[in-house]
Motif scaffolding. Structure first.
Motif, PDB file in Angstrom:
ATOM      1  N   ASP A  45       0.851  -1.195   0.000  1.00 37.15           N
ATOM      2  CA  ASP A  45       0.000   0.000   0.000  1.00 37.15           C
ATOM      3  C   ASP A  45       0.882   1.240   0.000  1.00 37.15           C
ATOM      4  O   ASP A  45       1.841   1.338   0.779  1.00 37.15           O
ATOM      5  CB  ASP A  45      -0.915  -0.010   1.226  1.00 37.15           C
ATOM      6  N   SER A  46       0.558   2.190  -0.844  1.00 33.16           N
ATOM      7  CA  SER A  46       1.460   3.310  -1.110  1.00 33.16           C
ATOM      8  C   SER A  46       1.748   4.174   0.108  1.00 33.16           C
ATOM      9  O   SER A  46       2.786   4.844   0.168  1.00 33.16           O
ATOM     10  CB  SER A  46       0.889   4.185  -2.236  1.00 33.16           C
ATOM     11  N   HIS A  47       0.851   4.182   1.107  1.00 33.27           N
ATOM     12  CA  HIS A  47       1.079   5.044   2.267  1.00 33.27           C
ATOM     13  C   HIS A  47       2.090   4.450   3.245  1.00 33.27           C
ATOM     14  O   HIS A  47       2.535   5.137   4.165  1.00 33.27           O
ATOM     15  CB  HIS A  47      -0.245   5.299   2.993  1.00 33.27           C
ATOM     16  N   LYS A  48       2.464   3.196   3.050  1.00 35.10           N
ATOM     17  CA  LYS A  48       3.392   2.550   3.965  1.00 35.10           C
ATOM     18  C   LYS A  48       4.846   2.872   3.593  1.00 35.10           C
ATOM     19  O   LYS A  48       5.177   2.990   2.424  1.00 35.10           O
ATOM     20  CB  LYS A  48       3.186   1.034   3.947  1.00 35.10           C
ATOM     21  N   ARG A  49       5.678   2.993   4.613  1.00 32.32           N
ATOM     22  CA  ARG A  49       7.094   3.239   4.362  1.00 32.32           C
ATOM     23  C   ARG A  49       7.791   1.974   3.874  1.00 32.32           C
ATOM     24  O   ARG A  49       8.761   2.031   3.116  1.00 32.32           O
ATOM     25  CB  ARG A  49       7.778   3.749   5.629  1.00 32.32           C
ATOM     26  N   SER A  50       7.294   0.812   4.318  1.00 30.29           N
ATOM     27  CA  SER A  50       7.895  -0.451   3.914  1.00 30.29           C
ATOM     28  C   SER A  50       6.919  -1.587   4.204  1.00 30.29           C
ATOM     29  O   SER A  50       5.932  -1.401   4.928  1.00 30.29           O
ATOM     30  CB  SER A  50       9.215  -0.689   4.657  1.00 30.29           C
ATOM     31  N   VAL A  51       7.194  -2.743   3.633  1.00 28.64           N
ATOM     32  CA  VAL A  51       6.483  -3.976   3.971  1.00 28.64           C
ATOM     33  C   VAL A  51       7.528  -5.048   4.249  1.00 28.64           C
ATOM     34  O   VAL A  51       8.667  -4.952   3.769  1.00 28.64           O
ATOM     35  CB  VAL A  51       5.534  -4.438   2.845  1.00 28.64           C
ATOM     36  N   SER A  52       7.148  -6.052   5.023  1.00 26.11           N
ATOM     37  CA  SER A  52       8.089  -7.111   5.384  1.00 26.11           C
ATOM     38  C   SER A  52       7.591  -8.456   4.887  1.00 26.11           C
ATOM     39  O   SER A  52       6.385  -8.719   4.840  1.00 26.11           O
ATOM     40  CB  SER A  52       8.297  -7.168   6.898  1.00 26.11           C
ATOM     41  N   VAL A  53       8.540  -9.291   4.519  1.00 28.09           N
ATOM     42  CA  VAL A  53       8.278 -10.652   4.074  1.00 28.09           C
ATOM     43  C   VAL A  53       9.134 -11.580   4.923  1.00 28.09           C
ATOM     44  O   VAL A  53      10.281 -11.260   5.250  1.00 28.09           O
ATOM     45  CB  VAL A  53       8.643 -10.825   2.583  1.00 28.09           C
ATOM     46  N   ILE A  54       8.575 -12.735   5.308  1.00 23.17           N
ATOM     47  CA  ILE A  54       9.330 -13.710   6.082  1.00 23.17           C
ATOM     48  C   ILE A  54       9.723 -14.875   5.180  1.00 23.17           C
ATOM     49  O   ILE A  54       8.867 -15.505   4.554  1.00 23.17           O
ATOM     50  CB  ILE A  54       8.524 -14.245   7.275  1.00 23.17           C
ATOM     51  N   ILE A  55      11.017 -15.139   5.109  1.00 20.56           N
ATOM     52  CA  ILE A  55      11.528 -16.284   4.360  1.00 20.56           C
ATOM     53  C   ILE A  55      12.011 -17.315   5.370  1.00 20.56           C
ATOM     54  O   ILE A  55      12.818 -16.999   6.246  1.00 20.56           O
ATOM     55  CB  ILE A  55      12.671 -15.865   3.417  1.00 20.56           C
ATOM     56  N   SER A  56      11.512 -18.533   5.269  1.00 16.75           N
ATOM     57  CA  SER A  56      11.839 -19.592   6.221  1.00 16.75           C
ATOM     58  C   SER A  56      12.594 -20.719   5.536  1.00 16.75           C
ATOM     59  O   SER A  56      12.399 -20.988   4.343  1.00 16.75           O
ATOM     60  CB  SER A  56      10.566 -20.147   6.862  1.00 16.75           C
ATOM     61  N   ASN A  57      13.426 -21.385   6.317  1.00 13.87           N
ATOM     62  CA  ASN A  57      14.178 -22.537   5.829  1.00 13.87           C
ATOM     63  C   ASN A  57      13.816 -23.758   6.680  1.00 13.87           C
ATOM     64  O   ASN A  57      14.450 -24.027   7.695  1.00 13.87           O
ATOM     65  CB  ASN A  57      15.679 -22.267   5.892  1.00 13.87           C
ATOM     66  N   PRO A  58      12.770 -24.509   6.288  1.00 12.59           N
ATOM     67  CA  PRO A  58      12.362 -25.681   7.070  1.00 12.59           C
ATOM     68  C   PRO A  58      13.223 -26.912   6.802  1.00 12.59           C
ATOM     69  O   PRO A  58      13.001 -27.964   7.414  1.00 12.59           O
ATOM     70  CB  PRO A  58      10.925 -25.909   6.607  1.00 12.59           C
ATOM     71  N   SER A  59      14.192 -26.795   5.905  1.00 14.45           N
ATOM     72  CA  SER A  59      15.026 -27.942   5.557  1.00 14.45           C
ATOM     73  C   SER A  59      16.116 -28.151   6.607  1.00 14.45           C
ATOM     74  O   SER A  59      16.208 -27.421   7.589  1.00 14.45           O
ATOM     75  CB  SER A  59      15.655 -27.740   4.179  1.00 14.45           C
ATOM     76  N   LYS A  60      16.978 -29.133   6.366  1.00 18.81           N
ATOM     77  CA  LYS A  60      18.046 -29.480   7.303  1.00 18.81           C
ATOM     78  C   LYS A  60      19.415 -29.027   6.802  1.00 18.81           C
ATOM     79  O   LYS A  60      20.445 -29.504   7.296  1.00 18.81           O
ATOM     80  CB  LYS A  60      18.054 -30.989   7.553  1.00 18.81           C
ATOM     81  N   ARG A  61      19.430 -28.109   5.844  1.00 17.79           N
ATOM     82  CA  ARG A  61      20.713 -27.610   5.340  1.00 17.79           C
ATOM     83  C   ARG A  61      20.641 -26.102   5.137  1.00 17.79           C
ATOM     84  O   ARG A  61      19.567 -25.545   4.904  1.00 17.79           O
ATOM     85  CB  ARG A  61      21.089 -28.307   4.033  1.00 17.79           C
ATOM     86  N   PRO A  62      21.780 -25.425   5.216  1.00 18.77           N
ATOM     87  CA  PRO A  62      21.792 -23.967   5.037  1.00 18.77           C
ATOM     88  C   PRO A  62      21.784 -23.592   3.560  1.00 18.77           C
ATOM     89  O   PRO A  62      22.156 -24.396   2.700  1.00 18.77           O
ATOM     90  CB  PRO A  62      23.113 -23.563   5.698  1.00 18.77           C
ATOM     91  N   PHE A  63      21.365 -22.367   3.295  1.00 21.06           N
ATOM     92  CA  PHE A  63      21.336 -21.858   1.929  1.00 21.06           C
ATOM     93  C   PHE A  63      21.898 -20.441   1.894  1.00 21.06           C
ATOM     94  O   PHE A  63      21.741 -19.675   2.850  1.00 21.06           O
ATOM     95  CB  PHE A  63      19.905 -21.810   1.386  1.00 21.06           C
ATOM     96  N   ALA A  64      22.536 -20.103   0.787  1.00 19.70           N
ATOM     97  CA  ALA A  64      22.787 -18.708   0.460  1.00 19.70           C
ATOM     98  C   ALA A  64      21.532 -18.214  -0.258  1.00 19.70           C
ATOM     99  O   ALA A  64      21.002 -18.910  -1.135  1.00 19.70           O
ATOM    100  CB  ALA A  64      23.998 -18.573  -0.447  1.00 19.70           C
ATOM    101  N   VAL A  65      21.037 -17.048   0.125  1.00 22.70           N
ATOM    102  CA  VAL A  65      19.760 -16.562  -0.396  1.00 22.70           C
ATOM    103  C   VAL A  65      19.940 -15.168  -0.983  1.00 22.70           C
ATOM    104  O   VAL A  65      20.571 -14.302  -0.375  1.00 22.70           O
ATOM    105  CB  VAL A  65      18.686 -16.518   0.715  1.00 22.70           C
ATOM    106  N   GLN A  66      19.394 -14.977  -2.169  1.00 26.84           N
ATOM    107  CA  GLN A  66      19.372 -13.652  -2.783  1.00 26.84           C
ATOM    108  C   GLN A  66      17.930 -13.255  -3.032  1.00 26.84           C
ATOM    109  O   GLN A  66      17.109 -14.089  -3.435  1.00 26.84           O
ATOM    110  CB  GLN A  66      20.114 -13.632  -4.116  1.00 26.84           C
ATOM    111  N   THR A  67      17.597 -11.997  -2.757  1.00 23.75           N
ATOM    112  CA  THR A  67      16.254 -11.487  -3.021  1.00 23.75           C
ATOM    113  C   THR A  67      16.352 -10.246  -3.899  1.00 23.75           C
ATOM    114  O   THR A  67      17.288  -9.448  -3.760  1.00 23.75           O
ATOM    115  CB  THR A  67      15.513 -11.123  -1.718  1.00 23.75           C
ATOM    116  N   TRP A  68      15.410 -10.108  -4.812  1.00 26.87           N
ATOM    117  CA  TRP A  68      15.343  -8.901  -5.633  1.00 26.87           C
ATOM    118  C   TRP A  68      13.951  -8.771  -6.215  1.00 26.87           C
ATOM    119  O   TRP A  68      13.154  -9.711  -6.185  1.00 26.87           O
ATOM    120  CB  TRP A  68      16.408  -8.905  -6.732  1.00 26.87           C
ATOM    121  N   ILE A  69      13.642  -7.603  -6.733  1.00 28.05           N
ATOM    122  CA  ILE A  69      12.353  -7.317  -7.354  1.00 28.05           C
ATOM    123  C   ILE A  69      12.599  -6.884  -8.785  1.00 28.05           C
ATOM    124  O   ILE A  69      13.490  -6.059  -9.050  1.00 28.05           O
ATOM    125  CB  ILE A  69      11.587  -6.229  -6.575  1.00 28.05           C
ATOM    126  N   ASN A  70      11.827  -7.448  -9.708  1.00 28.20           N
ATOM    127  CA  ASN A  70      11.952  -7.023 -11.099  1.00 28.20           C
ATOM    128  C   ASN A  70      10.576  -6.985 -11.749  1.00 28.20           C
ATOM    129  O   ASN A  70       9.550  -7.148 -11.081  1.00 28.20           O
ATOM    130  CB  ASN A  70      12.929  -7.919 -11.865  1.00 28.20           C
TER     131      ASN A  70
END
Length: 251
Positions: A45-70
């Motif tokens: 919503d345009s009146h908000k300064r920001s929004v948040s998203v939660i990314i979870s890792n339910p697996s048993k190994r670590p990951f390198a994670v990249q996020t972007w918007i296009n």
């Protein structure tokens, strides 16, 4: 520029993945990825300064994670006025990460929604003992809607105002959806019924605000009693009750 930043971090992430193994980049739906996002779409919503998203890792190994918007073009050069932070991070097994999305100064329309795409790319961490092992980098891509405050009514209240027609062009019939609302409409189902038959366009594209969207038909034969039944996906990923409408015209 945001596009240049994304390409730079993307290059570093690939280098990390192929130090001891080969990497293959694949697009994935949320259901096939190891990481999960707390939603199937994002509404900014345009009146908000920001929004948040939660990314979870339910697996048993670590990951390198990249996020972007296009954009829908899915390129790395078109600048967009939104930046997720952090854009690159490590996510350990069983952990989650809040990603905050901020907007930059922009000139997006204030009388309708604009659509972008939020990307989450996961690359398994390599081990020195995994020489020659193929690591697959999976990517999840969900819709990101920017919604001006000037839009007051909920999106699903506009579904009944969709106008339907059948057009014949270049020897083929098309179902036409005219969307007079300021919202993008994502169809969960779309079915045309005519002369005792049914036809459903495969993966129907969104109907953009104040525009007409065509869906190619294969079996349609002109009939006066043709009806279209449809449902849409709401802000929370749920499906609206189906609506049935008459075809207002057929060429």
């Amino acid at each position: 520029m945001p596009g240049l930043f994304r390409w730079s971090t993307f290059s570093r992430l690939l280098c990390l993945a192929i130090t001891f193994s080969s990497a293959v980049l694949l697009y994935s739906s949320p259901g096939h990825a190891a990481l999960t996002i707390n939603g199937t779409r994002i509404i900014y919503d345009s009146h908000k300064r920001s929004v948040s998203v939660i990314i979870s890792n339910p697996s048993k190994r670590p990951f390198a994670v990249q996020t972007w918007i296009n954009t829908e073009l899915d390129d790395t050069t078109t600048a967009v006025p939104f930046m997720p932070t952090p854009a690159l991070f490590r996510l350990n097994a069983g952990k989650e990460q809040y990603v905050q999305i901020n907007q930059w100064p922009h000139t997006l329309p204030n009388d309708r929604e604009s659509v972008f795409y939020f990307n989450v790319q996961e690359i398994p961490q390599s081990k020195s003992s995994n020489t020659g092992v193929l690591n697959i980098a999976m990517r999840t891509r969900i819709k990101f809607f920017y919604r001006p405050t000037s839009i007051k009514n909920p999106a699903d209240t506009h579904l009944k105002h969709l106008q339907w027609a059948v057009k014949k062009m270049d020897g083929h019939y098309y179902l036409e959806a005219h969307n007079p609302s300021p919202y993008f409409i994502s169809f969960a189902s779309l079915e045309l019924r005519f002369n005792g038959q049914k036809e459903s366009p495969t993966n129907p594209a969104m109907a953009a605000p104040f525009s007409r969207q065509l869906y190619r038909l294969s079996a349609f034969k002109p009939t006066a009693d043709a009806l279209v039944t449809f449902s849409s996906i709401n802000d929370y990923g749920g499906v609206s009750p189906p609506l049935t409408a008459a075809i207002t015209s057929a060429d």
